[in-house]
Scaffold this motif. Structure first.
Motif, mmCIF file in Angstrom:
data_model
loop_
_atom_site.group_PDB
_atom_site.id
_atom_site.type_symbol
_atom_site.label_atom_id
_atom_site.label_comp_id
_atom_site.label_asym_id
_atom_site.label_seq_id
_atom_site.Cartn_x
_atom_site.Cartn_y
_atom_site.Cartn_z
ATOM 1 N N LEU A 1 41.154 5.664 -85.535
ATOM 2 C CA LEU A 1 41.293 7.088 -85.191
ATOM 3 C C LEU A 1 42.173 7.822 -86.194
ATOM 4 C CD1 LEU A 1 41.654 7.196 -81.313
ATOM 5 C CD2 LEU A 1 40.025 8.459 -82.696
ATOM 6 N N LYS A 2 43.284 7.219 -86.554
ATOM 7 C CA LYS A 2 44.192 7.845 -87.527
ATOM 8 C C LYS A 2 43.507 7.980 -88.891
ATOM 9 C CE LYS A 2 48.530 6.401 -85.428
ATOM 10 N NZ LYS A 2 49.699 5.527 -85.557
ATOM 11 N N LYS A 3 42.804 6.943 -89.296
ATOM 12 C CA LYS A 3 42.175 6.934 -90.616
ATOM 13 C C LYS A 3 41.040 7.950 -90.722
ATOM 14 C CE LYS A 3 40.062 3.775 -93.940
ATOM 15 N NZ LYS A 3 39.693 2.382 -94.233
ATOM 16 N N TYR A 4 40.241 8.107 -89.666
ATOM 17 C CA TYR A 4 39.053 8.955 -89.731
ATOM 18 C C TYR A 4 39.176 10.254 -88.931
ATOM 19 C CZ TYR A 4 36.813 4.973 -91.902
ATOM 20 O OH TYR A 4 36.496 3.952 -92.758
ATOM 21 N N LYS A 5 40.375 10.598 -88.525
ATOM 22 C CA LYS A 5 40.609 11.777 -87.698
ATOM 23 C C LYS A 5 39.967 13.039 -88.281
ATOM 24 C CE LYS A 5 44.568 14.245 -85.750
ATOM 25 N NZ LYS A 5 46.027 14.207 -85.651
ATOM 26 N N ASP A 6 40.140 13.271 -89.561
ATOM 27 C CA ASP A 6 39.594 14.478 -90.196
ATOM 28 C C ASP A 6 38.068 14.431 -90.309
ATOM 29 O OD1 ASP A 6 42.146 15.511 -90.478
ATOM 30 O OD2 ASP A 6 42.400 14.684 -92.501
ATOM 31 N N GLN A 7 37.504 13.255 -90.531
ATOM 32 C CA GLN A 7 36.058 13.116 -90.684
ATOM 33 C C GLN A 7 35.315 13.240 -89.351
ATOM 34 O OE1 GLN A 7 38.287 11.174 -92.144
ATOM 35 N NE2 GLN A 7 37.795 10.981 -94.301
ATOM 36 N N LEU A 8 36.019 13.132 -88.228
ATOM 37 C CA LEU A 8 35.375 13.232 -86.919
ATOM 38 C C LEU A 8 35.051 14.683 -86.561
ATOM 39 C CD1 LEU A 8 37.504 10.612 -84.955
ATOM 40 C CD2 LEU A 8 35.144 10.361 -85.742
ATOM 41 N N HIS A 9 35.679 15.628 -87.243
ATOM 42 C CA HIS A 9 35.426 17.058 -87.049
ATOM 43 C C HIS A 9 35.547 17.478 -85.585
ATOM 44 C CE1 HIS A 9 34.285 17.289 -91.215
ATOM 45 N NE2 HIS A 9 33.368 16.350 -91.032
ATOM 46 N N GLY B 1 31.529 -5.495 -87.705
ATOM 47 C CA GLY B 1 32.464 -5.199 -86.622
ATOM 48 C C GLY B 1 33.174 -3.877 -86.840
ATOM 49 N N SER B 2 33.600 -3.620 -88.072
ATOM 50 C CA SER B 2 34.276 -2.358 -88.398
ATOM 51 C C SER B 2 33.345 -1.173 -88.190
ATOM 52 C CB SER B 2 34.770 -2.366 -89.846
ATOM 53 O OG SER B 2 35.760 -3.338 -90.027
ATOM 54 N N THR B 3 32.095 -1.336 -88.600
ATOM 55 C CA THR B 3 31.109 -0.269 -88.429
ATOM 56 C C THR B 3 30.843 -0.018 -86.955
ATOM 57 O OG1 THR B 3 30.092 -0.833 -90.542
ATOM 58 C CG2 THR B 3 28.767 0.464 -89.010
ATOM 59 N N ALA B 4 30.777 -1.075 -86.170
ATOM 60 C CA ALA B 4 30.546 -0.936 -84.729
ATOM 61 C C ALA B 4 31.694 -0.175 -84.074
ATOM 62 C CB ALA B 4 30.371 -2.304 -84.086
ATOM 63 N N ILE B 5 32.916 -0.470 -84.470
ATOM 64 C CA ILE B 5 34.070 0.224 -83.915
ATOM 65 C C ILE B 5 34.044 1.694 -84.315
ATOM 66 C CG2 ILE B 5 36.596 0.419 -84.009
ATOM 67 C CD1 ILE B 5 36.608 -2.693 -84.272
ATOM 68 N N LEU B 6 33.792 1.965 -85.582
ATOM 69 C CA LEU B 6 33.741 3.350 -86.044
ATOM 70 C C LEU B 6 32.614 4.118 -85.361
ATOM 71 C CD1 LEU B 6 34.776 5.606 -87.822
ATOM 72 C CD2 LEU B 6 33.412 4.677 -89.705
ATOM 73 N N THR B 7 31.492 3.482 -85.135
ATOM 74 C CA THR B 7 30.368 4.123 -84.449
ATOM 75 C C THR B 7 30.761 4.503 -83.025
ATOM 76 O OG1 THR B 7 28.773 2.901 -85.780
ATOM 77 C CG2 THR B 7 27.978 3.799 -83.693
ATOM 78 N N LYS B 8 31.457 3.607 -82.342
ATOM 79 C CA LYS B 8 31.895 3.890 -80.973
ATOM 80 C C LYS B 8 32.959 4.987 -80.951
ATOM 81 C CE LYS B 8 30.673 -0.489 -78.763
ATOM 82 N NZ LYS B 8 29.353 -0.414 -79.216
ATOM 83 N N VAL B 9 33.839 5.012 -81.939
ATOM 84 C CA VAL B 9 34.853 6.065 -82.035
ATOM 85 C C VAL B 9 34.163 7.411 -82.262
ATOM 86 C CG1 VAL B 9 36.712 6.991 -83.488
ATOM 87 C CG2 VAL B 9 36.763 4.601 -82.783
#
Length: 96
Positions: A15-23, A67-75
């Protein structure tokens, strides 16, 4: 007895890493906690007993691309749901 779901730490890092990309229209504490909770409810928990095991388990998740992609997809999914249905005072109208 104390156990800790290390997935919570992993998801918080994502969440911290991709906060800005989540728009997201709002990134207040309420909205981010809603995203965290929704995401964790759709991931398999990974419990640890010792904090010394934390780095090992986190490294496994970071090294596993699938696994990382799956987590990011769910986030990203949870962020979209929260953005469309905010529960925070900033985005909800006064009559709600």
């Amino acid at each position: 007895m104390k156990v800790h779901n290390i997935m919570e730490v992993v998801v918080v890092d994502v969440l911290k890493k991709y906060k800005d990309q989540l728009h997201m229209p709002c990134t207040c504490e309420q909205c981010m906690n809603d995203v965290l909770a929704m995401t964790l409810n759709h991931l398999k928990p990974q419990y640890i007993v010792k904090d010394s095991n934390s780095a090992y388990v986190r490294a496994l998740h970071e090294a596993d691309r699938q696994g990382s992609t799956a987590i990011l997809t769910k986030v990203a999914w949870a962020a979209r749901v929260v953005a469309e249905n905010p529960r925070c005072d900033k985005l909800r109208g006064p009559s709600e």
